[in-house]
Design a protein around this motif. Structure first.
Motif, PDB file in Angstrom:
ATOM      1  N   ASN A 220      10.270   7.457   0.835  1.00 27.92           N
ATOM      2  CA  ASN A 220      10.332   8.004  -0.508  1.00 27.92           C
ATOM      3  C   ASN A 220       8.986   7.942  -1.228  1.00 27.92           C
ATOM      4  N   ARG A 221       8.274   6.821  -1.088  1.00 26.40           N
ATOM      5  CA  ARG A 221       7.000   6.697  -1.807  1.00 26.40           C
ATOM      6  C   ARG A 221       5.957   7.665  -1.256  1.00 26.40           C
ATOM      7  N   THR A 222       6.013   7.947   0.041  1.00 23.92           N
ATOM      8  CA  THR A 222       5.121   8.959   0.610  1.00 23.92           C
ATOM      9  C   THR A 222       5.465  10.335   0.062  1.00 23.92           C
ATOM     10  N   GLN A 223       6.744  10.647   0.023  1.00 24.97           N
ATOM     11  CA  GLN A 223       7.177  11.935  -0.510  1.00 24.97           C
ATOM     12  C   GLN A 223       6.707  12.112  -1.957  1.00 24.97           C
ATOM     13  N   GLN A 224       6.864  11.081  -2.757  1.00 27.28           N
ATOM     14  CA  GLN A 224       6.433  11.158  -4.154  1.00 27.28           C
ATOM     15  C   GLN A 224       4.925  11.315  -4.256  1.00 27.28           C
ATOM     16  N   ARG A 225       4.187  10.566  -3.425  1.00 27.26           N
ATOM     17  CA  ARG A 225       2.733  10.652  -3.455  1.00 27.26           C
ATOM     18  C   ARG A 225       2.240  12.055  -3.088  1.00 27.26           C
ATOM     19  N   LEU A 226       2.976  12.719  -2.184  1.00 25.00           N
ATOM     20  CA  LEU A 226       2.602  14.068  -1.766  1.00 25.00           C
ATOM     21  C   LEU A 226       3.164  15.141  -2.686  1.00 25.00           C
TER      22      LEU A 226
ATOM     23  N   ALA B  58       0.804  -1.222   0.000  1.00 22.29           N
ATOM     24  CA  ALA B  58       0.000   0.000   0.000  1.00 22.29           C
ATOM     25  C   ALA B  58       0.836   1.271   0.000  1.00 22.29           C
ATOM     26  N   GLY B  59       2.093   1.199   0.390  1.00 25.50           N
ATOM     27  CA  GLY B  59       2.882   2.401   0.546  1.00 25.50           C
ATOM     28  C   GLY B  59       2.708   2.971   1.944  1.00 25.50           C
ATOM     29  N   ALA B  60       3.726   3.655   2.437  1.00 23.18           N
ATOM     30  CA  ALA B  60       3.692   4.213   3.784  1.00 23.18           C
ATOM     31  C   ALA B  60       2.592   5.263   3.899  1.00 23.18           C
ATOM     32  N   PRO B  61       2.029   5.435   5.104  1.00 23.18           N
ATOM     33  CA  PRO B  61       0.994   6.451   5.299  1.00 23.18           C
ATOM     34  C   PRO B  61       1.574   7.852   5.151  1.00 23.18           C
ATOM     35  N   ASP B  62       0.697   8.848   5.067  1.00 18.45           N
ATOM     36  CA  ASP B  62       1.140  10.223   4.869  1.00 18.45           C
ATOM     37  C   ASP B  62       2.073  10.690   5.973  1.00 18.45           C
ATOM     38  N   GLU B  63       1.895  10.196   7.201  1.00 21.75           N
ATOM     39  CA  GLU B  63       2.744  10.647   8.295  1.00 21.75           C
ATOM     40  C   GLU B  63       4.174  10.127   8.166  1.00 21.75           C
ATOM     41  N   GLY B  64       4.408   9.138   7.287  1.00 24.67           N
ATOM     42  CA  GLY B  64       5.743   8.573   7.094  1.00 24.67           C
ATOM     43  C   GLY B  64       6.584   9.460   6.205  1.00 24.67           C
ATOM     44  N   ILE B  65       6.974  10.623   6.716  1.00 24.40           N
ATOM     45  CA  ILE B  65       7.608  11.647   5.883  1.00 24.40           C
ATOM     46  C   ILE B  65       9.039  11.309   5.492  1.00 24.40           C
ATOM     47  N   TYR B  66       9.644  10.301   6.122  1.00 18.93           N
ATOM     48  CA  TYR B  66      10.977   9.860   5.711  1.00 18.93           C
ATOM     49  C   TYR B  66      10.921   8.845   4.563  1.00 18.93           C
TER      50      TYR B  66
END
Length: 480
Positions: A375-381, A365-373
């Motif tokens: 990479n996939r969260t950063q890209q999603r945001l 699923a990819g890390a949740p939004d709070e997982g700011i470290y």
């Protein structure tokens, strides 16, 4: 035919009919029992040509899984639920009571009742008692007692309270103002979405070594599942659990995170304002450089802190902990959720050790939004790096262990309420990495040095980091 002959034929016929009826009753009863137990029904497998719905139902009824499971008809996979059946939260409504969230007097069914360690509370078996005492000592002084497995200056007591720290009270794990461990063993085994599988208590403890204790940066890496140390720490948690009913989870377990209107979207969290709040409320203990005071206050970032795969590296998780527990003994000092999320954003904008297996977390699923470290969260945001790091860099506030001063903070911090995705800074996903994995024992991790890595393409560097840790990842996956 005579009446005697009729009687002779009737008896066998009744016997056959009775046997058939009895067999049908037994089958129905057995199927009912198996259905109650969650096992597939007794009976022949569906025959070729049977209706498609029947085939699918039969396949699903017999499918099993552990974070994946056996493939059912049509390629679908039956997965375990996110909540482990049978566990029940005591007084769950207490979690909504704002400042009474950790009231030790609250609740009627389960109250927070720490206990002393003595002959009346320890098992009569001396070997078991010795293991519990050893576990207590390991929880209290983890980095000192297990330096070969701890890659930073932290101990379990830094989050769970107690131990030999002069700044916390009571026996380790029994401090209501921190993250208490009293009664929490009743919640295991538990489901973890990070690795999408069930984990038991030992695996949970190992996961803390892997992430919070940064064991990949230690001499021997993460301790083994059946090591004496892990068994001792498990024994101590079980001892703390005595008095809590089986499969009944106390209301103080886990960290209460912001929800609904309380939750600030990640891209709107303001770590620059958080820097100002940090200097006002946190720096007196943890230092303007975030490195704490040896033996008293833990480092919050840098080489001696938790790595970027730790739960405290997730923004809403760390915000919840800060709100409930910090400054120590004066929880809820921060006036609202926005303040505490800005402070958490500031803390997690900094450099810290990189966990090589981190890209494998939340693999599906990819890390949740709070997982700011992540990479996939950063890209999603819409970012190419940690969004909190980017905002500090735009404000010229250091992200390493340099001192932060009031003069560095702009008079007007409102600009950093905005996402600032399209602003340019010199950095990437790797900007926050501190590489501490050279010559790690048991081949658990081994990152390329910063100078060598700079010659690699970014994707190759990530692949290298992931592959280097593979020999220990099979052990680490469930522990995560």
């Amino acid at each position: 035919m005579s009446q005697g002959d009729s009687t002779l034929l009737l008896k066998p016929a009744l016997l056959v009919v009775g046997t058939v009826i009895a067999a049908v009753i037994v089958v129905f009863a057995l199927n009912g029992l198996l259905a109650y137990l969650g096992v597939g029904a007794v009976g022949p497998a569906p025959q070729a040509g049977a209706p498609a719905a029947s085939q699918a139902n039969a396949t699903q009824a017999n499918a099993t899984g552990n974070g994946g499971g056996a493939a059912a008809a049509g390629g679908e996979v039956r997965k375990l639920p996110g909540t482990w059946g049978g566990s029940k939260w005591y007084n769950e409504d207490l979690r909504e009571q704002e400042f009474k969230y950790k009231d030790p007097e609250a609740g009627e069914e389960v109250q927070f009742q720490p206990k002393k360690m003595n002959d009346s509370t320890l098992p009569e078996n001396e070997k078991r008692a010795e293991l519990i005492r050893e576990g207590r000592s390991l929880f209290a002084n983890t980095s000192e007692e297990m330096p070969e497995h701890v890659g930073n200056d932290l101990s379990c007591a830094n989050c769970h309270g107690g131990g030999d720290l002069p700044t916390t009270t009571g026996m380790v794990g029994q401090d209501i103002d921190m993250i208490p461990l009293v009664g929490t063993a009743a919640g295991y085994p538990e489901w973890t979405g990070r690795t999408e599988r069930m984990r038991d208590m030992r695996q949970r403890i190992m996961g803390c070594f892997l992430r919070s204790m940064n064991s990949p940066g230690s001499a021997e890496g993460m301790p083994e599942y059946d090591s004496r140390e892990i068994q001792a720490m498990e024994s101590y948690m079980v001892w703390l659990n005595k008095g809590t009913p089986s499969e009944r989870v106390p209301y103080w377990r886990h960290i209460e995170k912001p929800e609904g209107d309380e939750k600030v979207p990640v891209s709107e969290v303001n770590p620059v304002r958080g820097a100002e709040l940090y200097l006002e409320n946190c720096a007196s203990c943890h230092g303007a450089d975030g490195q704490g005071v040896d033996g008293q206050y833990p480092p919050l970032w840098g080489e001696d802190s938790f790595n970027d795969g730790a739960g405290m590296g997730r923004m809403y998780t760390s915000a919840g902990f800060i709100r409930e527990s910090m400054p120590y003994g004066a929880g809820h000092t921060f006036s609202n959720w926005e303040d505490v999320q800005d402070v958490a954003g500031f803390m997690n904008a900094h450099k810290r050790p990189h966990l090589p297996r981190q890209p494998k977390d939340w693999a599906a699923a990819g890390a949740p939004d709070e997982g700011i470290y992540y990479n996939r969260t950063q890209q999603r945001l819409g970012y190419d790096m940690n969004p909190m790091t980017k905002k500090l860099m735009l404000a010229d506030i250091p992200i390493d262990d340099s001192n932060v001063t009031e003069e560095m903070i702009p008079e007007d911090t409102s600009r950093y309420d905005e996402p600032l995705r399209n602003e340019s800074v010199d950095g990437s996903w790797e900007t926050t990495w501190i590489r501490t994995y050279e010559n790690v024992g048991n081949e658990s991790t081994s990152n390329t040095t910063a100078s060598n890595r700079s010659t690699l393409e970014p994707q190759a560097a990530v692949s290298s980091a992931m592959q280097d840790g593979e020999s220990a990842e099979n052990r680490a996956d469930a522990a995560g």
